[in-house]
Design an enzyme around this catalytic site. Structure first.
Site: not given
Ligand code: BGC
Ligand code: BGC
Length: 856
Positions: A333, A533
């Protein structure tokens, strides 16, 4: 046969490469033979075996052999690195021979969250062409482009936005899930990508988790019944025509494993469950998905028993790859490698050694490339492991026919933008909305409403596409979009209005409930504001602590003699007993997405007076009885929810409900995460401190307040309500400080990495004079301040506005974001006057103005 004890002993033997040796410790086997591994050791032979989804394709493997043999070490390393579109250009791909690109939640062509589909496709073409361009040397190996098409191709304007997984769980309809996967693949292909980071097969156990809505259910069997269907929809069926063809995309089953079981529901936290619970509950979705040929698995940010999944060799290599016969690739991730002890965002060969085949290194790809290359050169990363990782990536690319697919715009669906939100796609989404609605109360058979009457539609969720779609919609947090960004959908209000109108009735929209014509019934649509998240993690299940406006709206309409239907939008079940008591009918609508019309389909009667569609939805998450009933899940010994897993009324049922207890179990004050000051109130645990130009610092528990020397003063002023803001006045007698102190140091590392900002709602009350700085503190001698004078000078005077300071700015200026105890300092010489009405953490979109700063 090897016993569990043998395995435990084997698991502690140091690995040859040494990278992981320090991470492995002893497992325990009890006298009964039950595995209780109280550490990171695992027992692969106790995990389900999965038959190979696809037979070994000898010809393909030989092709891979030949390609591998011809690749330089640099090219191999390039294949195992993935960068983000915001930080890696097509030229970088050409130069470094990079294997994959992603678009993160906030990453868009031209930095426009609502960039047109054609820009996405052009971008996909550019990356593809760079990967195939060998003018500067290297082999032509097509790039694979991944995106979070997690509820439809939801990053892109015009796409069909499906309900989030929690709503789909309520539908209990695997065939529908397969259709959703099929449509998502088609719309994703139309815009040029061939890989989605879905499905999430988390089994959320603690509803405080900000990703609860990404899970289908708290119950593993339900998740298992969906995971294969979704993978089949996205990828097609192995052995059948169409598998991984131009109408399909590869899936990534995520987040492996245990993401839904972290302690306290903390995102990216530690799952402390036993190996059996990890296997039987949290891993339930994996074997079915792998059995139908899922091509990628994404590891979780979280840990299992203290070991980060990204580095968990036992779970990745022994269980997933060997035991479950997973022959696709495993991707980490977003910068998760940087969280592994001994690693940083700049690289972590240990994760590849543990079995990771591709490192998601959005903005860190170059450093990760270089450190991986160095580790491969030194032998720290065994060549056989690197070769295996590259082989897996190449295998998936061959299976996807990428080598001869041509550029994305030339593939079968590339550029067919009329497929985005196509009528038959929307019809499936609308069906999903209908099937996901769960009826919890229907006193005196208030529902279905007669559409020939006069219906009021109220509440701030009634006519808001962003709110009804939730996180992962057009941007990461799902905030800041407008109606125009959804050319194809219908808000819940629009769906109701059109149905009522065509039935000959009258519908009125009044968000605040102040109608012009007294209605026969009101539908109040309200709920959680979008989040994604960790930004959605909450301390209790209290809905909007300290803000009872929705409840008051329901009560006011009731007091006027109007029957009220509450339609609740949320990413999880919350403690809603007061609202359920206040309303006559209560519908849990989850996060339905773009097809709001599905709500009208069920809530309104047809022309014959009977509902065309009955309620089908059954709770896939248990509904709490108190705000502190965080993790009461079906199957537990002490199971006592307000509404049990599987509950959901239909029109034939008696929907009357005796008054529910309004005893919350916790105080509302516990529930305001990331808010330090709002509506005139400091969050409990936060105090305001004044430090004059001379004299000692002192807390200011009440207003008005002043430092002993009078150099700084604070008093209450009005913003939206009486004294809901504080004006700070610096006299000009010397440098003085106002700060907000937190009783407990806060760990803001996740927020800092995730582009969270400190957001101030403020008003500049006097012309700028003298220096002013903003900062955070992290204990004695620790902290950072940034100059603020120019930023304030750029704001319109005497007007309320929102200013965001990225937490990364404080970090770059030297603050240790793992232990922030001063959440805000404002230090000025003055004379100067400034008013503040809110201090909180927030995301992009939460601030009208964002301070720029130099990042390292
Ligand atoms: C998330 C994932 C996601 C990835 C890409 C991460 O922060 O936990 O679920 O696929 O970002 O955007
Ligand atoms: C991104 C997400 C990612 C996240 C992780 C964001 O800036 O756009 O895709 O999941 O950061 O912390």
């Amino acid at each position: 046969m090897e016993t569990a004890l043998d395995t435990a002993v084997r698991a502690v033997r140091p690995r040859k490469n040494g990278i992981l040796a320090g991470l492995i410790s002893v497992g325990l086997v009890t006298g009964t033979g039950v595995v209780v591994a109280a550490d990171g050791s695992i027992h692969p032979e106790l995990w389900p075996k999965v038959a190979r989804a696809l037979p070994v394709d000898r010809a393909m493997e030989r092709r891979i052999d030949r390609l591998l043999a011809s690749m330089t070490l640099e090219e191999k390393v390039g294949q195992v690195v993935q960068g983000d579109i915001t930080a890696m250009t097509p030229d970088d791909v050409r130069k470094y021979r990079i294997g994959s690109v992603l678009a993160g939640g906030n990453s868009d062509p031209g930095a426009k969250y609502n960039a047109p589909p054609a820009d996405w496709l052009a971008l996909a073409d550019a990356y593809y062409e760079a990967s195939m361009d060998t003018s500067g040397g290297g082999k032509a190996i097509p790039i694979v482009f991944g995106i979070d098409a997690v509820h439809g191709q939801s990053n892109i304007v015009g796409a069909t936005v499906f309900p989030h997984n929690i709503g789909l769980g309520a539908a209990r309809d695997p065939a529908l899930i397969r259709e959703i996967g099929r449509v998502t693949a088609i719309e994703t292909r139309a815009t040029g990508m061939e890989w989605t980071f879905a499905p999430t097969v988390a089994v959320p156990q603690d509803d405080r988790w900000g990703r609860s809505y990404e899970g289908y259910s708290e119950q593993p069997q339900l998740v298992a019944s969906y995971s294969a269907a979704m993978v089949e929809g996205l990828q097609g069926m192995p052995g059948k025509p169409g598998f991984l063809d131009g109408q399909h995309v590869i899936s990534s089953v995520k987040h492996y494993v245990g993401d839904g079981g972290t302690d306290g529901g903390k995102d990216q936290g530690d799952n402390l469950s036993s190996e059996e619970v990890l296997r039987d509950v949290h891993a339930a979705g994996y074997p079915p998905a792998i059995a139908v040929g899922a091509q990628a698995v994404m590891t979780s940010f979280s840990s299992w028993q203290g070991i980060k999944l990204a580095a968990h060799e036992g779970l990745i290599t022994e269980v997933l790859k060997k035991r479950m016969n997973f022959d696709g690739f495993v991707v980490t991730d977003w910068n998760a490698h940087g969280q592994v002890p001994g690693c940083s965002n700049d690289g972590c060969p240990a994760v590849i050694a543990a079995g990771i085949d591709m490192v998601m290194a959005p903005d860190t790809w170059k450093a990760v490339y270089e450190s991986t290359l160095a580790a491969a050169r030194s032998g720290e990363l065994p060549m056989a492991r690197l070769d295996d990782a590259v082989r897996r990536v190449l295998r998936v690319k061959f299976r996807l026919h990428l080598f001869d697919a041509g550029k994305p715009s030339q593939r079968p669906l590339g550029g067919k933008f009329d497929l985005l939100g196509a009528p038959d796609h929307r019809a499936i989404a609308r069906q999903a909305v209908r099937e996901s609605l769960v009826l919890l109360k229907n006193a005196n058979h208030l529902l279905p409403l007669d559409p020939k009457r006069n219906v009021l539609v109220a509440g701030d969720g009634a006519n808001d596409m962003g709110k009804q779609s939730g996180g992962w919609t057009l941007n990461w947090q799902g905030v800041g979009s407008t109606r125009a960004d959804f050319p194809n959908g219908q808000t819940i209000w629009e769906g109701l209005d059109s149905a009522v109108r065509s039935a000959g009735g009258h519908a009125e929209l009044a968000i605040d409930g102040r109608y012009t014509r007294k209605p026969d019934a009101a539908i109040v649509v309200f709920g959680e504001d979008p989040y994604a998240e960790f930004q959605g993690d909450i301390p209790t299940l209290w809905y909007k602590p300290g803000d009872d406006r929705d409840l008051e709206l329901i009560k006011r309409l009731k007091a006027e003699g109007i029957p009220v239907v509450a339609v609740f939008l949320s990413g999880r079940p919350l403690w809603m007993n007061r609202e359920i008591n206040a309303a006559d009918a209560f519908v849990a609508a989850w996060l339905p997405g773009s097809e709001g019309g599905g709500v009208a389909d069920v809530l309104l009667a047809g022309s014959n007076g009977k509902p065309a569609h009955d309620f089908k939805g059954k709770l896939s998450f248990s509904w709490p009885r108190r705000a502190d009933q965080y993790a009461n899940n079906v199957g537990q010994a002490d199971y006592s929810p307000q509404f049990a897993f599987g509950h959901g009324l239909t029109y034939g049922d008696d929907g009357n409900l005796a008054k529910l207890s309004e005893e919350p179990g916790v105080s509302a004050a516990m529930g305001r995460p990331g808010v330090y000051y709002a509506r005139g109130v400091l969050t409990p645990g936060v105090t305001m401190r004044l430090q004059g130009a001379t004299g000692a610092a002192a807390d200011a528990p009440s207003l008005p307040a002043a430092s002993a020397d009078g150099s700084v003063k604070v008093r209450g002023v009005d913003h939206l309500a009486q004294e809901d803001a504080r004006r700070i006045e610096w006299s000009g007698a010397g440098t003085a400080t106002v700060s907000l102190q937190s009783d407990a140091a806060k760990d803001l590392v996740r927020e800092t990495n995730g582009d969270v900002m400190l957001v101030l709602t403020l008003r500049v009350d006097s012309p700028a004079q003298g220096d002013v700085a903003i900062g955070v503190g992290c204990g004695p001698g620790c902290g950072a301040t940034l100059p603020l004078a120019d930023t304030l000078a750029g704001l319109a005077p005497a007007k309320w506005t929102t200013l965001g300071i990225p937490l990364k700015c404080f970090q770059a200026a030297g603050a240790d974001m793992s232990k922030v105890d001063t959440v805000l300092t404002l230090k000025a010489k003055g004379p100067r006057q400034l008013s503040l009405s809110k201090v909180s953490l927030g995301a992009q979109g939460d601030a009208e103005k964002v301070m720029a700063c130099a990042l390292k």
